[in-house]
Design a protein around this motif. Structure first.
Motif, short mmCIF file in Angstrom:
data_model
loop_
_atom_site.label_atom_id
_atom_site.label_comp_id
_atom_site.label_asym_id
_atom_site.label_seq_id
_atom_site.Cartn_x
_atom_site.Cartn_y
_atom_site.Cartn_z
N MET A 267 0.82 -1.22 0.00
CA MET A 267 0.00 0.00 0.00
C MET A 267 0.85 1.27 0.00
N ALA A 268 2.02 1.24 0.64
CA ALA A 268 2.85 2.44 0.72
C ALA A 268 3.45 2.75 -0.64
N MET A 269 3.67 4.03 -0.89
CA MET A 269 4.29 4.45 -2.14
C MET A 269 5.68 3.86 -2.27
N PRO A 270 5.98 3.16 -3.37
CA PRO A 270 7.33 2.63 -3.56
C PRO A 270 8.32 3.75 -3.84
N THR A 271 9.56 3.55 -3.45
CA THR A 271 10.58 4.58 -3.62
C THR A 271 11.53 4.28 -4.76
N ASP A 272 11.33 3.16 -5.46
CA ASP A 272 12.27 2.74 -6.49
C ASP A 272 11.73 2.89 -7.90
N ILE A 273 10.62 3.64 -8.07
CA ILE A 273 10.04 3.86 -9.40
C ILE A 273 10.39 5.25 -9.88
N PRO A 274 11.17 5.39 -10.96
CA PRO A 274 11.43 6.72 -11.52
C PRO A 274 10.12 7.33 -12.04
N ILE A 275 9.77 8.50 -11.55
CA ILE A 275 8.44 9.08 -11.77
C ILE A 275 8.41 9.92 -13.05
N ILE A 276 7.26 9.89 -13.72
CA ILE A 276 6.98 10.82 -14.82
C ILE A 276 5.92 11.80 -14.33
N ASP A 277 6.25 13.09 -14.35
CA ASP A 277 5.33 14.14 -13.92
C ASP A 277 4.72 14.78 -15.17
N THR A 278 3.40 14.65 -15.33
CA THR A 278 2.76 15.15 -16.54
C THR A 278 2.27 16.60 -16.43
N MET A 279 2.70 17.31 -15.37
CA MET A 279 2.47 18.76 -15.32
C MET A 279 3.48 19.41 -14.38
N ILE A 280 4.48 20.00 -14.98
CA ILE A 280 5.51 20.70 -14.20
C ILE A 280 5.93 21.94 -14.99
N GLY A 281 6.52 22.89 -14.29
CA GLY A 281 6.93 24.13 -14.96
C GLY A 281 8.19 24.68 -14.34
N PHE A 282 8.44 25.96 -14.62
CA PHE A 282 9.64 26.64 -14.15
C PHE A 282 9.25 27.96 -13.49
N PRO A 283 9.94 28.36 -12.43
CA PRO A 283 9.65 29.66 -11.82
C PRO A 283 9.84 30.79 -12.83
N LYS A 284 8.96 31.77 -12.76
CA LYS A 284 9.00 32.91 -13.68
C LYS A 284 9.63 34.12 -13.01
N PRO A 285 10.07 35.10 -13.79
CA PRO A 285 10.60 36.33 -13.18
C PRO A 285 9.58 37.07 -12.32
N ASP A 286 8.28 36.92 -12.69
CA ASP A 286 7.22 37.57 -11.92
C ASP A 286 5.94 36.77 -12.14
N PHE A 287 4.80 37.33 -11.75
CA PHE A 287 3.54 36.60 -11.86
C PHE A 287 2.70 37.07 -13.05
N SER A 288 3.34 37.72 -14.02
CA SER A 288 2.60 38.21 -15.18
C SER A 288 2.07 37.08 -16.05
N THR A 289 2.61 35.89 -15.87
CA THR A 289 2.13 34.75 -16.65
C THR A 289 0.64 34.48 -16.41
N TYR A 290 0.11 34.99 -15.28
CA TYR A 290 -1.30 34.78 -14.96
C TYR A 290 -2.19 35.95 -15.38
N ASP A 291 -1.64 36.87 -16.16
CA ASP A 291 -2.42 38.03 -16.58
C ASP A 291 -3.63 37.63 -17.43
N PHE A 292 -3.50 36.52 -18.17
CA PHE A 292 -4.63 36.08 -19.00
C PHE A 292 -5.82 35.69 -18.14
N ILE A 293 -5.56 35.25 -16.91
CA ILE A 293 -6.64 34.93 -15.99
C ILE A 293 -7.22 36.21 -15.39
N ARG A 294 -6.34 37.12 -14.97
CA ARG A 294 -6.81 38.38 -14.38
C ARG A 294 -7.66 39.18 -15.37
N ALA A 295 -7.39 39.02 -16.65
CA ALA A 295 -8.15 39.76 -17.66
C ALA A 295 -9.61 39.34 -17.69
N GLN A 296 -9.90 38.14 -17.17
CA GLN A 296 -11.26 37.63 -17.23
C GLN A 296 -11.99 37.71 -15.89
#
Length: 288
Positions: free
Chosen positions: A1-30
């Motif tokens: 039942m416990a999560m195994p520690t020997d499986i190399p994981i694939i993450d299907t949603m990851i990103g990189f830190p941005k210089p600022d939070f302007s990347t979310y301006d498309f949301i603020r516009a709505q």
């Protein structure tokens, strides 16, 4: 039942830190409420505790920041956008660690169809992503504007990852009602469709549709594991072990430390973990 520690994981949603939070301006516009536009750096901050905002706007190399966190938590591969500088650099410098994806807004129907072709050629895109409630204007999952996108995904044998359920940003949820997926899967039986962001409050309906449609899958993006819906855990443990795919939300809303700390307590059966952490993503993304 416990999560195994020997499986190399694939993450299907990851990103990189941005210089600022302007990347979310498309949301603020709505959005129309003052908190979203004036108080929150991250427009759905009201939902998340411990957003790793300290990583934004630093002098650290964003690609190295993400790689370091991936190494800490045994994440071998990650699905990232090929549409910004950090993503393109990561794909060029670390092709063994990152997988290219892209996002679409089908308001420009044929423009987006051509762009899928272009980025598939240029970057070897393995997946398409869509945020129906976040399109401007909004485009429902089963809207005619999406159909050429779905057809192109079938033609190129690409999965499409689509946000479904009530969205976090404070705008209408109707475009992402889970019932809309049913018509899409009926019209595109060859399509691989992966839901993002929970499908709440219709997770039971999502399970019913996954039982019905072979190409329909569910990813756990934007959810700390302690909040994975009970219906999804139950389905994975019974008939859905091949349908549930791990996705994080680093650094947008969750730290990998928070995700992996919680993950140890998820009550998946032993047989579920390999598919959930790795093999289901390998199959869906055609990594073999």
């Amino acid at each position: 039942m416990a999560m195994p520690t020997d499986i190399p994981i694939i993450d299907t949603m990851i990103g990189f830190p941005k210089p600022d939070f302007s990347t979310y301006d498309f949301i603020r516009a709505q959005t129309k409420d003052s908190q979203s536009s004036e108080e929150f750096d991250f427009p759905v901050e009201y939902m998340f505790k411990g957003v790793p905002k300290e990583l934004y706007g630093t002098d650290n190399d964003p690609v190295q920041v993400t790689l370091k966190e991936m190494d800490r938590f045994n994440i071998e591969l990650a699905l990232i956008s090929c549409e910004d500088e950090s993503g393109q650099r990561a794909l060029k410098d670390y092709p063994e660690r990152f997988i290219a994806s892209m996002s679409v807004d089908p308001n420009d129907v044929m423009g987006e169809v051509r762009r899928i072709d272009q980025l598939h050629r240029e970057w070897g895109v393995k997946a398409v992503g869509a945020f129906p409630a976040g399109c401007f204007p909004q485009v429902p999952i089963d809207d005619a504007k999406f159909y050429p996108i779905y057809a192109k995904c079938v033609e190129l044998d690409l999965p499409i990852f689509v946000c479904a359920g009530v969205p976090g940003p404070r705008f209408p949820f109707s475009p992402q009602h889970v019932e809309r997926i049913d018509q899409v899967m009926y019209d595109f039986p060859e399509l691989t469709f992966v839901t993002r962001h929970g499908c709440e409050p219709w997770e039971d309906l999502a399970v019913k549709l996954m039982l019905k449609w072979p190409g329909l899958h569910y990813s756990t993006s934007a959810f700390a594991p302690k909040h994975y819906p009970e219906a999804i855990i139950r389905y994975a443990n019974t008939r859905g072990a091949e349908k549930i795919i791990y996705a994080g939300y680093f650094p947008m809303g969750l730290s990998l430390e928070r995700i992996m700390t919680d993950m140890k307590d998820v009550p998946f059966r032993d047989k579920v973990w390999p598919g959930f952490l790795r093999e289901n993503a390998r199959r869906v993304l055609k990594l073999d």
